[in-house]
Motif scaffolding. Structure first.
Motif, PDB file in Angstrom:
ATOM      1  N   ASN A  30      52.191  40.182  32.366  1.00 28.57           N
ATOM      2  CA  ASN A  30      51.822  40.189  30.942  1.00 28.57           C
ATOM      3  C   ASN A  30      50.697  39.205  30.664  1.00 28.57           C
ATOM      4  N   GLY A  31      49.747  39.658  29.850  1.00 26.72           N
ATOM      5  CA  GLY A  31      48.641  38.802  29.445  1.00 26.72           C
ATOM      6  C   GLY A  31      47.450  38.907  30.381  1.00 26.72           C
ATOM      7  N   HIS A  32      46.324  38.418  29.910  1.00 27.49           N
ATOM      8  CA  HIS A  32      45.062  38.455  30.647  1.00 27.49           C
ATOM      9  C   HIS A  32      45.003  37.297  31.645  1.00 27.49           C
ATOM     10  N   LYS A  33      44.427  37.531  32.777  1.00 35.57           N
ATOM     11  CA  LYS A  33      44.224  36.473  33.770  1.00 35.57           C
ATOM     12  C   LYS A  33      43.309  35.416  33.172  1.00 35.57           C
ATOM     13  N   LEU A  34      43.752  34.160  33.215  1.00 41.44           N
ATOM     14  CA  LEU A  34      42.952  33.060  32.683  1.00 41.44           C
ATOM     15  C   LEU A  34      42.431  32.145  33.768  1.00 41.44           C
ATOM     16  N   ARG A  35      43.258  31.910  34.768  1.00 40.07           N
ATOM     17  CA  ARG A  35      42.892  30.916  35.770  1.00 40.07           C
ATOM     18  C   ARG A  35      43.331  31.325  37.160  1.00 40.07           C
ATOM     19  N   GLU A  36      42.676  30.738  38.102  1.00 39.42           N
ATOM     20  CA  GLU A  36      43.026  30.944  39.498  1.00 39.42           C
ATOM     21  C   GLU A  36      44.493  30.562  39.719  1.00 39.42           C
ATOM     22  N   GLY A  37      45.237  31.423  40.394  1.00 38.44           N
ATOM     23  CA  GLY A  37      46.616  31.124  40.740  1.00 38.44           C
ATOM     24  C   GLY A  37      47.648  31.413  39.671  1.00 38.44           C
ATOM     25  N   ASP A  38      47.257  32.026  38.545  1.00 39.34           N
ATOM     26  CA  ASP A  38      48.237  32.263  37.474  1.00 39.34           C
ATOM     27  C   ASP A  38      49.065  33.534  37.673  1.00 39.34           C
ATOM     28  N   GLN A  39      48.853  34.253  38.785  1.00 40.85           N
ATOM     29  CA  GLN A  39      49.626  35.445  39.145  1.00 40.85           C
ATOM     30  C   GLN A  39      49.456  36.609  38.163  1.00 40.85           C
ATOM     31  N   ARG A  40      48.392  36.578  37.371  1.00 37.32           N
ATOM     32  CA  ARG A  40      48.146  37.634  36.388  1.00 37.32           C
ATOM     33  C   ARG A  40      47.051  38.570  36.858  1.00 37.32           C
ATOM     34  N   THR A  41      47.152  39.810  36.398  1.00 35.82           N
ATOM     35  CA  THR A  41      46.119  40.814  36.621  1.00 35.82           C
ATOM     36  C   THR A  41      45.225  40.801  35.387  1.00 35.82           C
ATOM     37  N   PRO A  42      43.902  40.761  35.575  1.00 35.46           N
ATOM     38  CA  PRO A  42      43.021  40.700  34.400  1.00 35.46           C
ATOM     39  C   PRO A  42      43.136  41.951  33.520  1.00 35.46           C
ATOM     40  N   GLN A  43      42.629  41.835  32.312  1.00 30.50           N
ATOM     41  CA  GLN A  43      42.547  42.948  31.369  1.00 30.50           C
ATOM     42  C   GLN A  43      41.111  43.049  30.897  1.00 30.50           C
ATOM     43  N   GLY A  44      40.664  44.282  30.682  1.00 32.43           N
ATOM     44  CA  GLY A  44      39.304  44.487  30.203  1.00 32.43           C
ATOM     45  C   GLY A  44      38.595  45.548  31.012  1.00 32.43           C
ATOM     46  N   ARG A  45      37.280  45.588  30.860  1.00 35.64           N
ATOM     47  CA  ARG A  45      36.455  46.582  31.561  1.00 35.64           C
ATOM     48  C   ARG A  45      35.672  45.878  32.663  1.00 35.64           C
ATOM     49  N   TYR A  46      35.818  46.396  33.857  1.00 39.07           N
ATOM     50  CA  TYR A  46      35.173  45.831  35.033  1.00 39.07           C
ATOM     51  C   TYR A  46      34.575  46.971  35.851  1.00 39.07           C
ATOM     52  N   THR A  47      34.039  46.620  37.025  1.00 38.11           N
ATOM     53  CA  THR A  47      33.487  47.609  37.947  1.00 38.11           C
ATOM     54  C   THR A  47      34.171  47.448  39.294  1.00 38.11           C
ATOM     55  N   LEU A  48      34.441  48.559  39.940  1.00 40.14           N
ATOM     56  CA  LEU A  48      34.919  48.531  41.320  1.00 40.14           C
ATOM     57  C   LEU A  48      33.652  48.439  42.164  1.00 40.14           C
ATOM     58  N   ASP A  49      33.315  47.230  42.585  1.00 37.59           N
ATOM     59  CA  ASP A  49      31.967  46.996  43.097  1.00 37.59           C
ATOM     60  C   ASP A  49      31.784  47.083  44.610  1.00 37.59           C
ATOM     61  N   TYR A  50      32.854  46.978  45.387  1.00 35.38           N
ATOM     62  CA  TYR A  50      32.712  47.207  46.825  1.00 35.38           C
ATOM     63  C   TYR A  50      34.069  47.498  47.463  1.00 35.38           C
ATOM     64  N   LYS A  51      34.009  48.102  48.646  1.00 38.36           N
ATOM     65  CA  LYS A  51      35.208  48.435  49.411  1.00 38.36           C
ATOM     66  C   LYS A  51      35.279  47.541  50.642  1.00 38.36           C
ATOM     67  N   LYS A  52      36.517  47.223  51.041  1.00 37.44           N
ATOM     68  CA  LYS A  52      36.747  46.374  52.208  1.00 37.44           C
ATOM     69  C   LYS A  52      37.758  47.086  53.110  1.00 37.44           C
ATOM     70  N   SER A  53      37.285  47.603  54.233  1.00 39.41           N
ATOM     71  CA  SER A  53      38.161  48.383  55.116  1.00 39.41           C
ATOM     72  C   SER A  53      39.061  47.510  55.981  1.00 39.41           C
ATOM     73  N   ASP A  54      38.731  46.227  56.146  1.00 37.58           N
ATOM     74  CA  ASP A  54      39.536  45.341  56.996  1.00 37.58           C
ATOM     75  C   ASP A  54      40.332  44.329  56.171  1.00 37.58           C
ATOM     76  N   SER A  55      40.887  44.779  55.071  1.00 37.54           N
ATOM     77  CA  SER A  55      41.666  43.935  54.183  1.00 37.54           C
ATOM     78  C   SER A  55      42.980  43.504  54.845  1.00 37.54           C
ATOM     79  N   ALA A  56      43.496  42.358  54.446  1.00 43.96           N
ATOM     80  CA  ALA A  56      44.811  41.899  54.910  1.00 43.96           C
ATOM     81  C   ALA A  56      45.919  42.829  54.419  1.00 43.96           C
TER      82      ALA A  56
END
Length: 160
Positions: free
Chosen positions: A55-81
């Motif tokens: 719940n709520g917009h991501k404010l800071r690093e480490g707050d365990q939140r997913t951001p809210q708003g409009r963004y871009t999916l800007d790149y793909k990473k095939s070797d993700s953890a």
């Protein structure tokens, strides 16, 4: 005479639909759903896992939140953890200004990604829990579908 619809043709049509590129991704956090869209129509929806504090917009690093708003999916990473991942352009300028004004770090590296390879739970069971650090998780099979449908530059809207 009775004519039956051929299920193979219907499946072929829906399979082709999933191979075509989408023009928008919409995440509804309150429903734990990610939907891919083309020309204003939902092509498919997926159950997602998010951060421990969804719940709520991501404010800071480490707050365990997913951001809210409009963004871009800007790149793909095939070797993700976490199998494969598609990066979300968080923080945007507004997020950076807010963090600067509050004297905090906005964080980053928010992704749509696959399963946690260390989870003891079966993939569909793991999706019932919020376990990421603010990312959006789907199963590896679903990530393969999204990987085919989403190109870098596709917009994403993340709603409360």
């Amino acid at each position: 005479m009775v004519i039956f619809c051929c299920p193979l043709l219907a499946n072929a049509s829906s399979a082709q639909s999933l191979k075509d590129k989408v023009d928008l991704v919409v995440v509804n956090k309150s429903e734990s759903r990610l939907s891919v869209m083309r020309d204003g129509k939902v092509i498919k929806s997926y159950l997602i896992a998010m951060g421990d504090v969804p719940n709520g917009h991501k404010l800071r690093e480490g707050d365990q939140r997913t951001p809210q708003g409009r963004y871009t999916l800007d790149y793909k990473k095939s070797d993700s953890a976490f199998y494969k991942s598609i990066h979300i352009s968080y923080p945007n300028e507004e997020d950076k200004l807010r963090a600067d004004a509050l004297g905090i770090r906005a964080g980053g590296m928010i992704m749509i990604h696959g399963e946690n390879p260390r989870s003891p739970l079966p993939p569909k069971e793991a999706q019932k829990y919020n376990w990421t650090n603010g990312c959006i998780a789907v199963t590896n099979q679903e990530m393969d579908e999204l990987w085919q449908m989403i190109d870098a530059g596709t917009p994403i809207e993340i709603w409360p």
